[in-house]
Design a protein around this motif. Sequence first.
Motif, PDB file in Angstrom:
ATOM      1  N   ARG A  83      45.486  80.739 -95.801  1.00 11.07           N
ATOM      2  CA  ARG A  83      44.780  80.082 -94.684  1.00 11.07           C
ATOM      3  C   ARG A  83      44.748  81.001 -93.462  1.00 11.07           C
ATOM      4  O   ARG A  83      43.738  81.102 -92.766  1.00 11.07           O
ATOM      5  N   ILE A  84      45.879  81.704 -93.218  1.00  7.04           N
ATOM      6  CA  ILE A  84      45.981  82.531 -92.010  1.00  7.04           C
ATOM      7  C   ILE A  84      45.321  83.893 -92.219  1.00  7.04           C
ATOM      8  O   ILE A  84      44.531  84.343 -91.382  1.00  7.04           O
ATOM      9  N   ASP A  85      45.603  84.552 -93.335  1.00  9.00           N
ATOM     10  CA  ASP A  85      45.115  85.927 -93.521  1.00  9.00           C
ATOM     11  C   ASP A  85      43.623  85.976 -93.840  1.00  9.00           C
ATOM     12  O   ASP A  85      42.901  86.832 -93.355  1.00  9.00           O
ATOM     13  N   GLU A  86      43.170  85.049 -94.692  1.00  3.84           N
ATOM     14  CA  GLU A  86      41.751  85.073 -95.100  1.00  3.84           C
ATOM     15  C   GLU A  86      40.891  84.205 -94.202  1.00  3.84           C
ATOM     16  O   GLU A  86      39.677  84.243 -94.285  1.00  3.84           O
ATOM     17  N   ARG A  87      41.530  83.355 -93.379  1.00  6.66           N
ATOM     18  CA  ARG A  87      40.794  82.380 -92.547  1.00  6.66           C
ATOM     19  C   ARG A  87      39.941  81.439 -93.417  1.00  6.66           C
ATOM     20  O   ARG A  87      38.884  80.962 -92.989  1.00  6.66           O
ATOM     21  N   THR A  88      40.399  81.204 -94.643  1.00  8.42           N
ATOM     22  CA  THR A  88      39.662  80.286 -95.515  1.00  8.42           C
ATOM     23  C   THR A  88      39.945  78.846 -95.093  1.00  8.42           C
ATOM     24  O   THR A  88      41.115  78.480 -94.930  1.00  8.42           O
ATOM     25  N   PRO A  89      38.912  78.021 -94.938  1.00 10.54           N
ATOM     26  CA  PRO A  89      39.170  76.608 -94.620  1.00 10.54           C
ATOM     27  C   PRO A  89      40.068  75.976 -95.685  1.00 10.54           C
ATOM     28  O   PRO A  89      39.897  76.224 -96.883  1.00 10.54           O
ATOM     29  N   LEU A  90      41.010  75.170 -95.242  1.00 14.07           N
ATOM     30  CA  LEU A  90      41.966  74.544 -96.166  1.00 14.07           C
ATOM     31  C   LEU A  90      41.253  73.703 -97.226  1.00 14.07           C
ATOM     32  O   LEU A  90      41.700  73.619 -98.376  1.00 14.07           O
TER      33      LEU A  90
ATOM     34  N   LEU B 203      50.580  78.085 -87.832  1.00 19.69           N
ATOM     35  CA  LEU B 203      49.123  77.941 -87.675  1.00 19.69           C
ATOM     36  C   LEU B 203      48.725  78.100 -86.212  1.00 19.69           C
ATOM     37  O   LEU B 203      47.724  78.754 -85.891  1.00 19.69           O
ATOM     38  N   ASP B 204      49.534  77.508 -85.325  1.00 24.95           N
ATOM     39  CA  ASP B 204      49.269  77.623 -83.889  1.00 24.95           C
ATOM     40  C   ASP B 204      49.300  79.076 -83.444  1.00 24.95           C
ATOM     41  O   ASP B 204      48.406  79.556 -82.735  1.00 24.95           O
TER      42      ASP B 204
ATOM     43  N   GLY C 268      37.850  69.473 -91.270  1.00 31.42           N
ATOM     44  CA  GLY C 268      38.642  68.356 -91.794  1.00 31.42           C
ATOM     45  C   GLY C 268      39.734  67.934 -90.834  1.00 31.42           C
ATOM     46  O   GLY C 268      40.158  66.779 -90.842  1.00 31.42           O
ATOM     47  N   THR C 269      40.231  68.851 -90.015  1.00 28.02           N
ATOM     48  CA  THR C 269      41.186  68.488 -88.964  1.00 28.02           C
ATOM     49  C   THR C 269      40.764  69.238 -87.700  1.00 28.02           C
ATOM     50  O   THR C 269      39.973  70.189 -87.767  1.00 28.02           O
ATOM     51  N   ASP C 270      41.349  68.832 -86.551  1.00 31.61           N
ATOM     52  CA  ASP C 270      41.013  69.566 -85.324  1.00 31.61           C
ATOM     53  C   ASP C 270      42.253  70.087 -84.609  1.00 31.61           C
ATOM     54  O   ASP C 270      42.193  70.418 -83.430  1.00 31.61           O
ATOM     55  N   ASN C 271      43.402  70.134 -85.321  1.00 34.50           N
ATOM     56  CA  ASN C 271      44.610  70.664 -84.679  1.00 34.50           C
ATOM     57  C   ASN C 271      45.606  71.130 -85.738  1.00 34.50           C
ATOM     58  O   ASN C 271      45.509  70.763 -86.920  1.00 34.50           O
ATOM     59  N   ALA C 272      46.580  71.944 -85.267  1.00 39.43           N
ATOM     60  CA  ALA C 272      47.503  72.608 -86.197  1.00 39.43           C
ATOM     61  C   ALA C 272      48.437  71.620 -86.907  1.00 39.43           C
ATOM     62  O   ALA C 272      48.759  71.810 -88.083  1.00 39.43           O
ATOM     63  N   VAL C 273      48.847  70.550 -86.220  1.00 40.34           N
ATOM     64  CA  VAL C 273      49.805  69.616 -86.848  1.00 40.34           C
ATOM     65  C   VAL C 273      49.142  68.870 -88.007  1.00 40.34           C
ATOM     66  O   VAL C 273      49.705  68.775 -89.111  1.00 40.34           O
ATOM     67  N   ASP C 274      47.942  68.352 -87.782  1.00 38.25           N
ATOM     68  CA  ASP C 274      47.249  67.637 -88.865  1.00 38.25           C
ATOM     69  C   ASP C 274      46.941  68.595 -90.025  1.00 38.25           C
ATOM     70  O   ASP C 274      47.035  68.239 -91.191  1.00 38.25           O
TER      71      ASP C 274
ATOM     72  N   TRP D 193      48.316  68.246 -93.908  1.00 39.94           N
ATOM     73  CA  TRP D 193      47.376  68.262 -95.050  1.00 39.94           C
ATOM     74  C   TRP D 193      47.775  69.371 -96.036  1.00 39.94           C
ATOM     75  O   TRP D 193      47.807  69.169 -97.251  1.00 39.94           O
ATOM     76  N   LEU D 194      48.101  70.534 -95.473  1.00 40.99           N
ATOM     77  CA  LEU D 194      48.472  71.686 -96.310  1.00 40.99           C
ATOM     78  C   LEU D 194      49.723  71.381 -97.147  1.00 40.99           C
ATOM     79  O   LEU D 194      49.747  71.593 -98.362  1.00 40.99           O
ATOM     80  N   VAL D 195      50.754  70.828 -96.494  1.00 43.99           N
ATOM     81  CA  VAL D 195      52.012  70.556 -97.214  1.00 43.99           C
ATOM     82  C   VAL D 195      51.811  69.433 -98.232  1.00 43.99           C
ATOM     83  O   VAL D 195      52.248  69.541 -99.384  1.00 43.99           O
ATOM     84  N   PHE D 196      51.127  68.373 -97.831  1.00 40.97           N
ATOM     85  CA  PHE D 196      50.867  67.278 -98.784  1.00 40.97           C
ATOM     86  C   PHE D 196      50.059  67.800 -99.981  1.00 40.97           C
ATOM     87  O   PHE D 196      50.338  67.446-101.121  1.00 40.97           O
ATOM     88  N   GLY D 197      49.058  68.652 -99.696  1.00 44.47           N
ATOM     89  CA  GLY D 197      48.228  69.186-100.783  1.00 44.47           C
ATOM     90  C   GLY D 197      49.025  70.095-101.700  1.00 44.47           C
ATOM     91  O   GLY D 197      48.950  69.993-102.925  1.00 44.47           O
TER      92      GLY D 197
END
Length: 302
Positions: free
Chosen positions: A80-87, A24-25, A34-40, A44-48
């Motif tokens: 998330r990366i290719d479409e830039r869709t919010p998670l 993500l970085d 919903g978040t303001d950084n790549a780690v959070d 969220w992505l992995v938990f989801g």
Amino acid sequence: MPQRTHLRAPADVEALIRHCAARLDDAGLAFGHGTDNAVDEAAWLVFGALGLDHADAEGAYRRPVSAADRQGVEALLSRRIDERTPLAYLLRQAWFAGLEFYVDERVLVPRSPIAELIAERFEPWVDAGTVRRIADIGTGSGCIAIALAHAFPEAVVDAVDISADALDVAAINVARHGLEARVRLIESDLFDAVPATRYELIVANPPYVDAADMASLPAEFRHEPELGLASGADGLDAVRRILAGAHERLADGGVLIGEVGNSQPALEAAFPGLAFTWLEFEHGGHGVFLLGKDDLPGATGD
Ligand SMILES: C[S@@+](CC[C@H](N)C(=O)[O-])C[C@H]1O[C@@H](n2cnc3c(N)ncnc32)[C@H](O)[C@@H]1O
């Protein structure tokens, strides 16, 4: 001779989150939904993706991951990366004021700093014990109306939006939170079709992005409904009308809270005679004003 490196597949959830955060970085994404950084965002992505329980984060971090787990996460990460869709849209999930909401592309992703004010029941500005009727203007997902209903259990909340699509999403959330008896959804152009009521509290997070900012929005924000963001050349189209209409909708002693974000300087310049109180936030955010009924246009003496 160049050495061959073998990248080991992440073996547990913690390693998978680290791997996703690095991706993500590298991708240079915009955060803020919903978040303001790549780690959070990665957590969220992995938990989801894996359906993990946020209440047992410690246990979840040590859970081993299978090849199928990694594939599921990879699919989400690519979108998330290719479409830039919010998670939030990919997972159909957002949090606001500590509550979980369903979201999709029909509504803005909840992120208003007003959540912090709701948690404090607008103290010291509002006498919470007197609040029985509240309006949420521009309700979108219904997040503010629902959080208000939780914070003010004695009150009924009118949740207003011009978008029937947004109100369909708000209805899902009102039902999820079991608040059908206290949150009323109203399709209306601001106050126009709202039944005559005097509110002790009006909260508005209307569209307020000006034309210049609209033209330079990061790709993530272009997945959101323009109706929830754009508000004319100076960003003030909606708030001008709210300021004009709020006085006759407020009960005596009532209060209007409005969010205008980066359009704060434009609003102050457009209304030099209004005594805005600009509220401060511990957890970030700006551009939220408070006006009492007697400070609003239409008050006796104006
Ligand atoms: C900034 S979003 C806020 C959504 C939600 N309250 C939140 O905090 O996430 C603004 C909302 O106002 C709605 N809206 C835009 N113009 C409106 C109007 N003239 N009357 C009522 N609602 C309007 C949009 O459909 C959108 O849902």
